[in-house]
Each structure stands twice: as C-alpha cells, then as structure tokens.
Design a protein around this motif. Structure first.
Motif, mmCIF file in Angstrom:
data_model
loop_
_atom_site.group_PDB
_atom_site.id
_atom_site.type_symbol
_atom_site.label_atom_id
_atom_site.label_comp_id
_atom_site.label_asym_id
_atom_site.label_seq_id
_atom_site.Cartn_x
_atom_site.Cartn_y
_atom_site.Cartn_z
ATOM 1 N N PHE A 13 0.837 -1.198 0.000
ATOM 2 C CA PHE A 13 0.000 0.000 0.000
ATOM 3 C C PHE A 13 0.875 1.253 0.000
ATOM 4 C CE2 PHE A 13 -3.369 -2.816 1.644
ATOM 5 C CZ PHE A 13 -4.416 -2.423 0.820
ATOM 6 N N ASP A 14 0.465 2.247 -0.748
ATOM 7 C CA ASP A 14 1.158 3.528 -0.823
ATOM 8 C C ASP A 14 1.179 4.181 0.564
ATOM 9 O OD1 ASP A 14 1.309 6.550 -1.237
ATOM 10 O OD2 ASP A 14 1.691 5.815 -3.269
ATOM 11 N N ASP A 15 2.266 4.856 0.867
ATOM 12 C CA ASP A 15 2.437 5.519 2.160
ATOM 13 C C ASP A 15 1.295 6.464 2.517
ATOM 14 O OD1 ASP A 15 4.820 4.248 2.689
ATOM 15 O OD2 ASP A 15 6.087 5.994 2.311
ATOM 16 N N LYS A 16 0.711 7.124 1.514
ATOM 17 C CA LYS A 16 -0.282 8.158 1.808
ATOM 18 C C LYS A 16 -1.528 7.646 2.522
ATOM 19 C CE LYS A 16 -2.087 8.251 -2.901
ATOM 20 N NZ LYS A 16 -2.279 9.164 -4.042
ATOM 21 N N ARG A 20 2.599 7.417 7.376
ATOM 22 C CA ARG A 20 3.622 8.229 6.708
ATOM 23 C C ARG A 20 3.030 9.138 5.634
ATOM 24 N NH1 ARG A 20 5.535 3.320 7.110
ATOM 25 N NH2 ARG A 20 5.242 2.855 4.916
ATOM 26 N N GLY A 21 1.732 9.247 5.627
ATOM 27 C CA GLY A 21 1.074 10.070 4.615
ATOM 28 C C GLY A 21 -0.072 10.870 5.193
ATOM 29 N N GLN A 22 -1.074 11.116 4.362
ATOM 30 C CA GLN A 22 -2.238 11.903 4.771
ATOM 31 C C GLN A 22 -3.291 11.074 5.494
ATOM 32 O OE1 GLN A 22 -1.262 11.535 1.535
ATOM 33 N NE2 GLN A 22 -0.782 13.531 0.686
ATOM 34 N N GLU A 23 -3.099 9.757 5.544
ATOM 35 C CA GLU A 23 -4.061 8.829 6.156
ATOM 36 C C GLU A 23 -5.450 8.978 5.531
ATOM 37 O OE1 GLU A 23 -3.786 7.681 10.307
ATOM 38 O OE2 GLU A 23 -2.227 9.194 10.556
ATOM 39 N N ILE A 24 -5.469 9.074 4.192
ATOM 40 C CA ILE A 24 -6.746 9.111 3.484
ATOM 41 C C ILE A 24 -7.157 7.683 3.149
ATOM 42 C CG2 ILE A 24 -6.459 11.436 2.571
ATOM 43 C CD1 ILE A 24 -5.491 10.207 -0.052
ATOM 44 N N GLY A 73 -9.876 8.793 -0.267
ATOM 45 C CA GLY A 73 -10.366 9.876 0.571
ATOM 46 C C GLY A 73 -11.869 9.962 0.714
ATOM 47 N N GLU A 74 -12.609 9.089 0.061
ATOM 48 C CA GLU A 74 -14.070 9.202 0.098
ATOM 49 C C GLU A 74 -14.688 8.788 1.427
ATOM 50 O OE1 GLU A 74 -16.583 9.358 -3.732
ATOM 51 O OE2 GLU A 74 -15.591 7.397 -3.686
ATOM 52 N N HIS A 95 -13.900 8.684 9.656
ATOM 53 C CA HIS A 95 -14.489 7.393 9.292
ATOM 54 C C HIS A 95 -13.450 6.336 8.946
ATOM 55 C CE1 HIS A 95 -18.532 8.926 9.397
ATOM 56 N NE2 HIS A 95 -18.193 9.916 8.594
ATOM 57 N N TYR A 96 -12.243 6.778 8.608
ATOM 58 C CA TYR A 96 -11.152 5.878 8.226
ATOM 59 C C TYR A 96 -9.960 6.176 9.120
ATOM 60 C CZ TYR A 96 -7.196 4.159 5.382
ATOM 61 O OH TYR A 96 -6.054 3.543 4.939
ATOM 62 N N VAL A 97 -9.335 5.121 9.634
ATOM 63 C CA VAL A 97 -8.112 5.265 10.408
ATOM 64 C C VAL A 97 -6.987 4.695 9.556
ATOM 65 C CG1 VAL A 97 -6.881 4.547 12.477
ATOM 66 C CG2 VAL A 97 -9.303 5.074 12.608
#
Length: 150
Positions: A13-16, A20-24, A73-74, A95-97
């Motif tokens: 999975f991509d860091d974002k 290490r990212g935006q946690e989207i 991000g949805e 809603h997402y961790v």
C-alpha cells in the motif's frame, strides 16, 4: 467478484494511506459483480494487530454502497454510502483510520461483500452489527490483501 486498488503496487500500500502520509482512505474497484447485487458492504482490517492490541483492528467499515468504485479519501466526503464505527471511533470522528503498524510490516485486508439487499443500519454501528444484518444476504465475498511497511 474481484477487488483491485490503484493504491496497491506490487502488494504494497502507498504511504499516503497510512501513518507516513495523509491517512486518506484507500481507493478500490469492484469487478465481476454477481447478478442480483443490490449493494456492497466492506471491511478494512488488520489481523496482524491481534498480538499487539488483542483484536483484529478495524480501519474502515461501510455499507449500502451501490456503485462499483470508491475513490481515495471518500471515507470523509461520500454521502451515498454509510461508514460505521472503526476501532478508534471513541477517539476520533474520522471514518477511516490510516494504517500504522507498530511492530513490523502488517498485512491489511479489504473484504467486500456483494449483498442482495440494502442494510438497515445508520452510521452509529460497528462491524458486528453489520455482520449480523448481512447474514443470509451475502451473494459473494472478495478479499484484497496488501502490506503496509513499518
């Protein structure tokens, strides 16, 4: 049924989408949908968290999805499906961790369920409530697995 994600490259999975990212929230696409599918439910979990926290950590759970794709991000912006409680719901209203393995690389699983109905639950529910409501209504389940690096 098959699940794919542009957020997953070579099984990673991509860091974002994590610490290490935006946690989207992760994007995903559903293909080869069973006939008579009325909606989808999904669960994004980390079973590798069991030795660390004592349970399979739920990062995102949703239901009443009626389209075949969810964009990154949805979890925070979509209003056409329901996102329920995750394992940190009492600590954050997101809603997402994002993925955050504390000890080693963890394998995360996205379970998508094709259902023959809509689910009569509002967002004030956990996966266990969804699980019992889905009983007898699952046409097919698909799982997408990927690793998030420490």
């Amino acid at each position: 049924m098959k699940i794919t994600s542009i957020g997953l490259k070579n099984g990673i999975f991509d860091d974002k989408y994590g610490k290490r990212g935006q946690e989207i929230s992760i994007p995903f696409k559903i293909e080869d949908i069973p006939k008579n599918t009325k909606s989808f439910a999904f669960l994004f979990e980390d079973k590798d968290a069991i030795p660390v926290c004592g349970f399979s950590f739920i990062h995102w759970v949703g239901w009443n999805l009626t389209r075949d794709e969810v964009h990154e991000g949805e979890s925070e912006t979509a209003n056409d499906f329901i996102s329920g409680y995750h394992s940190l719901s009492k600590e954050t209203d997101k809603h997402y961790v994002g993925m955050a393995p504390p000890d080693k690389d963890h394998t995360y699983e996205l379970h998508v369920y094709a259902l023959d109905c809509m689910i009569d639950l509002d967002e004030q529910h956990y996966f266990n409530d969804l699980y019992w409501k889905m009983e007898g209504h699952i046409l097919e389940e698909a799982i997408l697995k990927g690793i998030y690096k420490v």
